[in-house]
Design a protein around this motif. Structure first.
Motif, PDB file in Angstrom:
ATOM      1  N   ALA A 178       0.838  -1.209   0.000  1.00 56.14           N
ATOM      2  CA  ALA A 178       0.000   0.000   0.000  1.00 56.14           C
ATOM      3  C   ALA A 178       0.867   1.251   0.000  1.00 56.14           C
ATOM      4  N   ARG A 179       2.000   1.200   0.721  1.00 55.01           N
ATOM      5  CA  ARG A 179       2.903   2.351   0.762  1.00 55.01           C
ATOM      6  C   ARG A 179       3.721   2.457  -0.509  1.00 55.01           C
ATOM      7  N   LEU A 180       4.216   1.325  -0.956  1.00 56.46           N
ATOM      8  CA  LEU A 180       5.060   1.310  -2.151  1.00 56.46           C
ATOM      9  C   LEU A 180       4.345   1.961  -3.328  1.00 56.46           C
ATOM     10  N   PHE A 181       3.033   1.720  -3.440  1.00 58.00           N
ATOM     11  CA  PHE A 181       2.270   2.266  -4.566  1.00 58.00           C
ATOM     12  C   PHE A 181       1.262   3.326  -4.120  1.00 58.00           C
ATOM     13  N   ALA A 182       1.405   3.787  -2.892  1.00 56.35           N
ATOM     14  CA  ALA A 182       0.523   4.841  -2.362  1.00 56.35           C
ATOM     15  C   ALA A 182      -0.938   4.564  -2.690  1.00 56.35           C
ATOM     16  N   ILE A 183      -1.375   3.360  -2.352  1.00 54.92           N
ATOM     17  CA  ILE A 183      -2.757   2.970  -2.639  1.00 54.92           C
ATOM     18  C   ILE A 183      -3.678   3.591  -1.594  1.00 54.92           C
ATOM     19  N   ASP A 184      -4.533   4.490  -2.026  1.00 58.84           N
ATOM     20  CA  ASP A 184      -5.348   5.227  -1.053  1.00 58.84           C
ATOM     21  C   ASP A 184      -6.784   4.738  -0.970  1.00 58.84           C
ATOM     22  N   THR A 185      -7.095   3.644  -1.646  1.00 55.15           N
ATOM     23  CA  THR A 185      -8.408   3.033  -1.474  1.00 55.15           C
ATOM     24  C   THR A 185      -8.507   2.492  -0.045  1.00 55.15           C
ATOM     25  N   PRO A 186      -9.585   2.806   0.660  1.00 52.23           N
ATOM     26  CA  PRO A 186      -9.701   2.308   2.038  1.00 52.23           C
ATOM     27  C   PRO A 186      -9.783   0.783   2.095  1.00 52.23           C
ATOM     28  N   MET A 187      -9.238   0.213   3.146  1.00 52.81           N
ATOM     29  CA  MET A 187      -9.357  -1.230   3.399  1.00 52.81           C
ATOM     30  C   MET A 187     -10.789  -1.524   3.886  1.00 52.81           C
ATOM     31  N   PRO A 188     -11.299  -2.725   3.605  1.00 50.17           N
ATOM     32  CA  PRO A 188     -10.606  -3.808   2.892  1.00 50.17           C
ATOM     33  C   PRO A 188     -10.802  -3.755   1.386  1.00 50.17           C
ATOM     34  N   GLY A 189     -11.416  -2.687   0.884  1.00 54.23           N
ATOM     35  CA  GLY A 189     -11.657  -2.586  -0.555  1.00 54.23           C
ATOM     36  C   GLY A 189     -10.395  -2.616  -1.399  1.00 54.23           C
ATOM     37  N   LYS A 191      -7.918  -4.545  -1.095  1.00 56.59           N
ATOM     38  CA  LYS A 191      -7.269  -5.857  -1.143  1.00 56.59           C
ATOM     39  C   LYS A 191      -6.989  -6.374  -2.557  1.00 56.59           C
ATOM     40  N   PRO A 192      -7.973  -6.307  -3.473  1.00 59.67           N
ATOM     41  CA  PRO A 192      -7.686  -6.799  -4.830  1.00 59.67           C
ATOM     42  C   PRO A 192      -6.553  -6.026  -5.508  1.00 59.67           C
ATOM     43  N   GLU A 193      -6.559  -4.713  -5.308  1.00 63.66           N
ATOM     44  CA  GLU A 193      -5.510  -3.899  -5.922  1.00 63.66           C
ATOM     45  C   GLU A 193      -4.155  -4.234  -5.310  1.00 63.66           C
ATOM     46  N   LYS A 195      -3.252  -7.048  -3.934  1.00 59.08           N
ATOM     47  CA  LYS A 195      -2.851  -8.374  -4.420  1.00 59.08           C
ATOM     48  C   LYS A 195      -2.276  -8.263  -5.833  1.00 59.08           C
ATOM     49  N   ALA A 196      -2.910  -7.441  -6.663  1.00 55.33           N
ATOM     50  CA  ALA A 196      -2.445  -7.280  -8.047  1.00 55.33           C
ATOM     51  C   ALA A 196      -1.077  -6.614  -8.107  1.00 55.33           C
ATOM     52  N   ARG A 197      -0.877  -5.591  -7.287  1.00 51.73           N
ATOM     53  CA  ARG A 197       0.423  -4.901  -7.279  1.00 51.73           C
ATOM     54  C   ARG A 197       1.498  -5.822  -6.695  1.00 51.73           C
ATOM     55  N   ALA A 198       1.127  -6.617  -5.694  1.00 49.16           N
ATOM     56  CA  ALA A 198       2.086  -7.578  -5.143  1.00 49.16           C
ATOM     57  C   ALA A 198       2.470  -8.588  -6.216  1.00 49.16           C
ATOM     58  N   ASP A 199       1.484  -9.037  -6.955  1.00 48.24           N
ATOM     59  CA  ASP A 199       1.719  -9.989  -8.046  1.00 48.24           C
ATOM     60  C   ASP A 199       2.714  -9.409  -9.051  1.00 48.24           C
ATOM     61  N   ASP A 200       2.576  -8.124  -9.337  1.00 46.97           N
ATOM     62  CA  ASP A 200       3.457  -7.453 -10.305  1.00 46.97           C
ATOM     63  C   ASP A 200       4.928  -7.575  -9.922  1.00 46.97           C
ATOM     64  N   ILE A 201       5.225  -7.432  -8.642  1.00 47.49           N
ATOM     65  CA  ILE A 201       6.632  -7.430  -8.229  1.00 47.49           C
ATOM     66  C   ILE A 201       7.099  -8.803  -7.746  1.00 47.49           C
TER      67      ILE A 201
END
Length: 372
Positions: A178-189, A191-193, A195-201
């Motif tokens: 969440a920090r690495l990509f500054a994902i500002d969507t509130p949790m737990p919404g 989560k899919p994003e 997971k996808a960004r984690a998958d990328d790296i």
DNA sequence: CATACGTGGGA
DNA sequence: TTCCCAAGTAT
């Protein structure tokens, strides 16, 4: 100006923590993964269930049973708490077959105090299932079918024990990503994003080490409060760090207040220094654990609770205990009495010396204030 | 998707 | 003291 909102310093001047830091662009997924794996090679925590990166590279793999056991114990539970309990479990039941052969009540007793007791019930159920099928499955998909193994644990066991490429996302990794990509969507919404960004790296090789690297980073560097960005190996490619607002991620919704509940428990003593306990129902709070007989725990306290006592006796109120559960505060009135002549316990009850009873913490508290 | 489900330690 | 939350899962 935020202390952390500065440009990356030359690696020589920074603490030894990020010798392996990414120094410059481009921040390709492969470079992020390499930076984390290099960091892990020199900073991995030494944990009793873990095969360190050095031994791992020589081909040693952890025992899937130990990995599974540790992962279940670590669900919502701190490493410090788990360490000694893990050692005890492994010593008592060195194999999954040994655990499967044990009575459920023994596993619950060994689990006492660790909380989330469904984990212990599922642990035993899972041990039986694994023993029946002749060992742990080695894929995420098959692992996830087993009791007590969800998305996280299935991925963790597949990656760490079997070196499968599995995208492992726990609370630590959630925060790092969440920090690495500054994902500002509130949790737990988010989560899919996430997971996808984690998958990328996520790398194809050393998947298990990468998972553990991310978790170690989250636990020791990318901490919830006051993250140590100055020694982080990937700060230079971290969007949140660049923005200087790393503590704002992940975004969490405001928590709801915990309601209060009250109840009463009855400590009945016999002439042999024993106390009357009963096995709680299989489902629900503290399910399957031993406890003192008592009332239900409800919002409104009833004045006449003695109908629920195990026997009509001279109940003396010795005090109250308070306890905080995940979703409510509890205040428990504690009553003590000596068993009247001719008292017969029912079949689901047992006399146990209170100091020897393996109890959930709230029951241990109640018992403790009955002692002189 | 929201809720039930424990506990202890740190800030 | 009070709040936060730690390697989540089941329903």
């Amino acid at each position: 100006m935020d202390l952390y909102n500065i440009n990356p310093m030359p690696s020589e001047t920074i603490a030894s923590g990020n010798k392996s830091a990414i120094s410059s662009q481009p921040a390709s997924p492969k470079r992020v993964a390499k930076a984390l794996l290099d960091w892990y090679d020199s900073h991995a925590r030494d944990l009793p269930w873990r095969i360190g990166p050095k031994a791992r590279k020589l081909g040693r793999r952890p025992d899937p049973y130990a990995v599974w056991l540790s992962e279940v114990m670590l669900q919502q539970t701190t490493v410090a708490t788990v360490k000694p309990r893990f050692e005890r479990f492994l010593k008592r039941w060195p194999t999954v077959e040994a655990m499967a052969a044990a009575p459920l009540d023994d596993v619950l007793g060994e689990w006492a105090g660790l909380g989330y007791y469904a984990r212990a019930r599922n642990l035993h159920k899972c041990a039986v299932a694994v023993t029946e099928r002749g060992g742990f499955p080695d894929t995420e998909e098959e692992l996830k079918i087993l009791p007590g193994i969800g998305d996280y644990t299935a991925a963790a066991v597949a990656a760490i024990a079997f070196d499968r490429r599995a995208v492992v996302v726990d609370g630590n990794i959630e925060r790092v990503v969440a920090r690495l990509f500054a994902i500002d969507t509130p949790m737990p919404g988010a989560k899919p994003e996430i997971k996808a960004r984690a998958d990328d790296i996520w790398p194809d090789l050393r998947s298990g080490d990468f998972a553990q690297a991310m978790m170690d980073l989250g636990a020791g560097v990318c901490r919830p409060k006051t993250p140590l960005c100055l020694i982080c190996p990937i700060s230079s490619v971290c969007d949140a760090y660049t923005q200087g607002n790393q503590e704002d991620f992940p975004v969490r919704p405001a928590k709801k207040p915990k309601p209060n509940r009250k109840g009463a428990v009855f400590a009945l003593c016999n002439g042999r220094g024993e106390m009357l306990f009963e096995r709680r129902p299989e489902k629900g709070l503290l399910g399957g654990m031993l406890g003192l007989p008592g009332t239900a725990w409800t919002a409104d306290q009833k004045d006449e609770c003695f109908a629920l006592a195990p026997v009509k006796a001279e109940w003396e109120r010795v005090g109250e205990v308070t306890h905080v559960f995940t979703h409510f505060h509890l205040t428990l009135d504690v009553y003590v009495a000596s068993a009247p002549k001719g008292f017969r316990k029912s079949s689901d009850q047992q006399w146990i010396k209170p100091e020897k009873a393996l109890l959930p913490t709230v029951m241990k508290k109640a018992v403790s204030i009955t002692q002189p």
